[in-house]
Motif scaffolding. Sequence first.
Motif, short mmCIF file in Angstrom:
data_model
loop_
_atom_site.label_atom_id
_atom_site.label_comp_id
_atom_site.label_asym_id
_atom_site.label_seq_id
_atom_site.Cartn_x
_atom_site.Cartn_y
_atom_site.Cartn_z
N PHE A 16 24.50 4.12 -52.93
CA PHE A 16 24.88 4.74 -51.79
C PHE A 16 23.54 5.02 -51.10
O PHE A 16 23.53 4.56 -49.68
N PHE A 17 22.60 5.44 -51.46
CA PHE A 17 21.24 5.73 -50.87
C PHE A 17 20.61 4.10 -50.53
O PHE A 17 20.09 4.15 -49.63
N ILE A 18 20.68 3.42 -51.61
CA ILE A 18 20.20 2.17 -51.17
C ILE A 18 20.71 1.37 -50.00
O ILE A 18 20.29 0.90 -49.04
N TRP A 19 22.19 1.41 -50.11
CA TRP A 19 23.00 0.88 -48.89
C TRP A 19 22.61 1.62 -47.67
O TRP A 19 22.44 0.91 -46.46
N SER A 20 22.50 2.85 -47.63
CA SER A 20 22.30 3.57 -46.40
C SER A 20 20.92 3.42 -45.84
O SER A 20 20.83 3.19 -44.72
N ALA A 21 20.08 3.15 -46.74
CA ALA A 21 18.60 3.00 -46.38
C ALA A 21 18.56 1.48 -45.82
O ALA A 21 17.89 1.26 -44.83
N PHE A 22 19.12 0.61 -46.29
CA PHE A 22 19.23 -0.78 -46.09
C PHE A 22 19.76 -0.80 -44.44
O PHE A 22 19.20 -1.48 -43.58
N VAL A 23 21.00 -0.18 -44.28
CA VAL A 23 21.56 -0.14 -42.96
C VAL A 23 20.75 0.59 -41.97
O VAL A 23 20.51 -0.04 -40.91
N LEU A 24 19.89 1.74 -42.15
CA LEU A 24 19.21 2.10 -41.25
C LEU A 24 17.97 1.49 -41.05
O LEU A 24 17.64 1.26 -39.91
N LEU A 68 27.29 7.69 -39.21
CA LEU A 68 27.52 6.35 -39.15
C LEU A 68 26.84 5.69 -40.41
O LEU A 68 27.55 4.81 -41.10
N VAL A 69 25.67 5.71 -40.67
CA VAL A 69 25.13 5.13 -41.70
C VAL A 69 25.51 5.54 -42.91
O VAL A 69 25.55 4.68 -43.68
N LEU A 70 25.61 6.90 -43.16
CA LEU A 70 26.18 7.62 -44.33
C LEU A 70 27.72 7.02 -44.51
O LEU A 70 27.91 6.81 -45.89
N ALA A 71 28.30 6.95 -43.47
CA ALA A 71 29.85 6.26 -43.80
C ALA A 71 29.74 4.78 -44.40
O ALA A 71 30.53 4.52 -45.26
N VAL A 72 28.96 4.13 -43.74
CA VAL A 72 28.69 2.78 -44.06
C VAL A 72 28.23 2.55 -45.48
O VAL A 72 28.47 1.68 -46.17
N GLY A 73 27.19 3.39 -45.79
CA GLY A 73 26.66 3.24 -46.97
C GLY A 73 27.52 3.97 -48.26
O GLY A 73 27.66 3.18 -49.35
N ALA A 74 28.56 4.84 -48.03
CA ALA A 74 29.53 5.11 -48.85
C ALA A 74 30.47 4.01 -49.21
O ALA A 74 30.93 3.70 -50.01
N PHE A 75 31.05 3.44 -47.78
CA PHE A 75 31.95 2.19 -48.08
C PHE A 75 31.38 0.91 -48.89
O PHE A 75 31.94 0.41 -49.85
N LEU A 76 29.83 0.63 -48.43
CA LEU A 76 29.36 -0.26 -49.37
C LEU A 76 29.12 -0.31 -50.50
O LEU A 76 29.24 -1.03 -51.65
N SER A 77 28.77 1.02 -51.09
CA SER A 77 28.39 1.32 -52.29
C SER A 77 30.01 1.42 -53.37
O SER A 77 29.84 0.84 -54.53
N SER A 78 30.91 1.78 -52.72
CA SER A 78 32.17 1.87 -53.39
C SER A 78 32.65 0.27 -53.73
O SER A 78 33.07 -0.05 -54.71
N VAL A 79 32.55 -0.60 -52.56
CA VAL A 79 32.81 -1.84 -52.61
C VAL A 79 31.86 -2.50 -53.85
O VAL A 79 32.32 -3.42 -54.47
#
Length: 115
Positions: A16-24, A68-79
């Motif tokens: 979650f934190f990796i994806w959120s940092a990547f998106v941000l 928005l970034v945290l929502a995308v991070g949560a979705f991508l980490s779940s996937v």
Amino acid sequence: MLYKSARGLMAWFTLFFIWSAFVLWYHGVALLQFIMHDSNFYAFSLALRQTRSDMLPDALPVVLLVMLVLAVGAFLSSVTVAMINAVAFLFRTAGALIQAQFSQIHARRNTSSFH
């Protein structure tokens, strides 16, 4: 397996934190421009700020960006966790099938030697 759910939760939060940092990092500026240009909520807040300055804070675009970034991070980490589990399941199933086939071949060779 002891603490399997705790390890899964730690893996999810790490992803979650990796994806959120990547998106941000890679899309943060474009998302902020999108929020400030195309968001009706931001336009509404600007209209309210001109009439009444104490209604909404000035950091509304940043708050929307973070959410928005945290929502995308949560979705991508779940996937990602679901895909890792699916690949692990496929490898386990393939290994069990190969082992079952090998044990059948090995069992046939051993039974003919006893006669």
